[in-house]
Design a protein around this motif. Structure first.
Motif, short mmCIF file in Angstrom:
data_model
loop_
_atom_site.label_atom_id
_atom_site.label_comp_id
_atom_site.label_asym_id
_atom_site.label_seq_id
_atom_site.Cartn_x
_atom_site.Cartn_y
_atom_site.Cartn_z
N ARG A 12 16.97 -4.77 2.20
CA ARG A 12 17.07 -5.70 3.33
C ARG A 12 16.37 -5.16 4.58
NH1 ARG A 12 23.07 -6.84 1.64
NH2 ARG A 12 22.69 -8.53 0.19
N ILE A 13 15.14 -4.71 4.35
CA ILE A 13 14.30 -4.19 5.43
C ILE A 13 13.13 -5.15 5.62
CG2 ILE A 13 12.77 -2.30 6.14
CD1 ILE A 13 14.46 -0.43 4.37
N SER A 14 12.89 -5.56 6.84
CA SER A 14 11.75 -6.44 7.11
C SER A 14 10.48 -5.60 7.23
CB SER A 14 11.98 -7.23 8.40
OG SER A 14 11.89 -6.37 9.52
N GLN A 15 9.36 -6.27 7.16
CA GLN A 15 8.09 -5.57 7.33
C GLN A 15 7.98 -4.98 8.74
OE1 GLN A 15 4.89 -8.18 6.16
NE2 GLN A 15 5.77 -8.51 4.13
N THR A 16 8.49 -5.70 9.71
CA THR A 16 8.48 -5.20 11.10
C THR A 16 9.34 -3.94 11.22
OG1 THR A 16 8.18 -7.45 11.91
CG2 THR A 16 8.96 -5.82 13.50
N GLU A 17 10.48 -3.93 10.55
CA GLU A 17 11.34 -2.74 10.56
C GLU A 17 10.64 -1.55 9.91
OE1 GLU A 17 15.85 -4.50 10.47
OE2 GLU A 17 14.67 -4.64 8.63
N LEU A 18 9.87 -1.82 8.84
CA LEU A 18 9.13 -0.74 8.19
C LEU A 18 8.08 -0.17 9.14
CD1 LEU A 18 8.51 1.05 5.79
CD2 LEU A 18 7.11 -0.81 4.84
N VAL A 19 7.42 -1.01 9.90
CA VAL A 19 6.46 -0.52 10.91
C VAL A 19 7.17 0.41 11.89
CG1 VAL A 19 5.01 -1.20 12.86
CG2 VAL A 19 4.93 -2.52 10.75
N GLU A 20 8.33 -0.01 12.37
CA GLU A 20 9.11 0.82 13.30
C GLU A 20 9.54 2.13 12.65
OE1 GLU A 20 12.26 -1.79 14.53
OE2 GLU A 20 10.88 -3.12 15.58
N MET A 21 9.88 2.08 11.38
CA MET A 21 10.29 3.31 10.66
C MET A 21 9.12 4.28 10.57
SD MET A 21 12.55 1.45 7.69
CE MET A 21 12.92 2.91 6.71
N THR A 22 7.90 3.77 10.31
CA THR A 22 6.74 4.66 10.23
C THR A 22 6.39 5.23 11.59
OG1 THR A 22 5.09 2.88 10.46
CG2 THR A 22 5.77 3.46 8.21
N ASN A 23 6.72 4.50 12.64
CA ASN A 23 6.44 4.95 14.00
C ASN A 23 7.35 6.09 14.43
OD1 ASN A 23 5.02 4.85 16.44
ND2 ASN A 23 6.55 3.50 17.35
N GLN A 24 8.48 6.26 13.77
CA GLN A 24 9.44 7.30 14.14
C GLN A 24 8.93 8.71 13.89
OE1 GLN A 24 13.14 6.51 12.18
NE2 GLN A 24 13.50 4.62 13.32
N PHE A 25 8.03 8.88 12.93
CA PHE A 25 7.60 10.24 12.59
C PHE A 25 6.09 10.46 12.70
CE2 PHE A 25 7.84 7.83 8.68
CZ PHE A 25 6.61 8.06 8.13
N CYS A 26 5.37 9.46 13.16
CA CYS A 26 3.93 9.68 13.35
C CYS A 26 3.45 8.91 14.58
CB CYS A 26 3.15 9.26 12.11
SG CYS A 26 3.30 7.53 11.69
N ASN A 27 2.36 9.36 15.15
CA ASN A 27 1.83 8.74 16.37
C ASN A 27 1.24 7.37 16.11
OD1 ASN A 27 2.53 10.99 17.85
ND2 ASN A 27 0.55 11.97 17.57
N PRO A 29 1.62 4.25 13.69
CA PRO A 29 2.37 3.61 12.60
C PRO A 29 1.44 2.78 11.72
CG PRO A 29 2.69 2.39 14.62
CD PRO A 29 1.89 3.62 14.98
N VAL A 30 1.92 2.43 10.56
CA VAL A 30 1.17 1.54 9.68
C VAL A 30 1.26 0.14 10.29
CG1 VAL A 30 1.02 0.57 7.37
CG2 VAL A 30 1.77 2.94 7.66
N PRO A 31 0.12 -0.51 10.53
CA PRO A 31 0.16 -1.84 11.14
C PRO A 31 0.88 -2.86 10.24
CG PRO A 31 -2.07 -0.95 11.18
CD PRO A 31 -1.24 -0.04 10.32
N ARG A 32 1.51 -3.82 10.88
CA ARG A 32 2.26 -4.83 10.14
C ARG A 32 1.34 -5.62 9.20
NH1 ARG A 32 4.22 -9.56 9.20
NH2 ARG A 32 6.41 -10.06 9.13
N TYR A 33 0.12 -5.93 9.65
CA TYR A 33 -0.78 -6.70 8.79
C TYR A 33 -1.15 -5.92 7.53
CZ TYR A 33 -4.69 -4.03 10.81
OH TYR A 33 -5.53 -3.02 11.21
N ILE A 54 4.36 5.23 4.37
CA ILE A 54 5.33 4.28 3.83
C ILE A 54 6.36 4.99 2.97
CG2 ILE A 54 5.59 2.32 2.25
CD1 ILE A 54 2.81 1.35 3.25
N CYS A 55 5.90 5.91 2.13
CA CYS A 55 6.82 6.66 1.27
C CYS A 55 7.80 7.48 2.09
CB CYS A 55 6.03 7.58 0.33
SG CYS A 55 5.17 6.70 -0.97
N ARG A 56 7.32 8.13 3.11
CA ARG A 56 8.20 8.95 3.94
C ARG A 56 9.23 8.09 4.67
NH1 ARG A 56 6.77 13.22 8.71
NH2 ARG A 56 8.90 13.91 9.00
N ALA A 57 8.79 6.96 5.18
CA ALA A 57 9.71 6.07 5.90
C ALA A 57 10.80 5.53 4.98
CB ALA A 57 8.93 4.91 6.51
#
Length: 78
Positions: A12-27, A29-33, A54-57
């Motif tokens: 139950r993770i949205s694509q936007t939430e995944l972007v935010e998750m990738t932003n937590q550990f790198c400068n 993030p993976v773009p939503r598109y 993505i894998c780390r997030a």
């Protein structure tokens, strides 16, 4: 449905939430598109760095994201 899409749906993770998750550990993030294209299967030739972010997030391995058909499609081009 791609493997990534299934993981996001199951957790139950949205694509936007995944972007935010990738932003937590790198400068950068993976773009939503990009995530959207990977989920839809429109983008299968993306960088290892993107895959690892993505894998780390999601705390998964690349094998849990990639499928054999992804590899087969790439090899047919070459």
């Amino acid at each position: 449905m791609s493997k990534l899409q299934k993981i996001l749906k199951d957790r139950r993770i949205s694509q936007t939430e995944l972007v935010e998750m990738t932003n937590q550990f790198c400068n950068v993030p993976v773009p939503r598109y990009t995530i959207n294209k990977i989920c839809k299967g429109n983008r299968i030739n993306y960088s290892v760095v993107t895959l690892m972010k993505i894998c780390r997030a999601l705390e998964v391995t690349p094998n849990e994201i990639l499928s054999k058909s992804d590899y087969d499609h790439l090899f047919k081009k070459y």
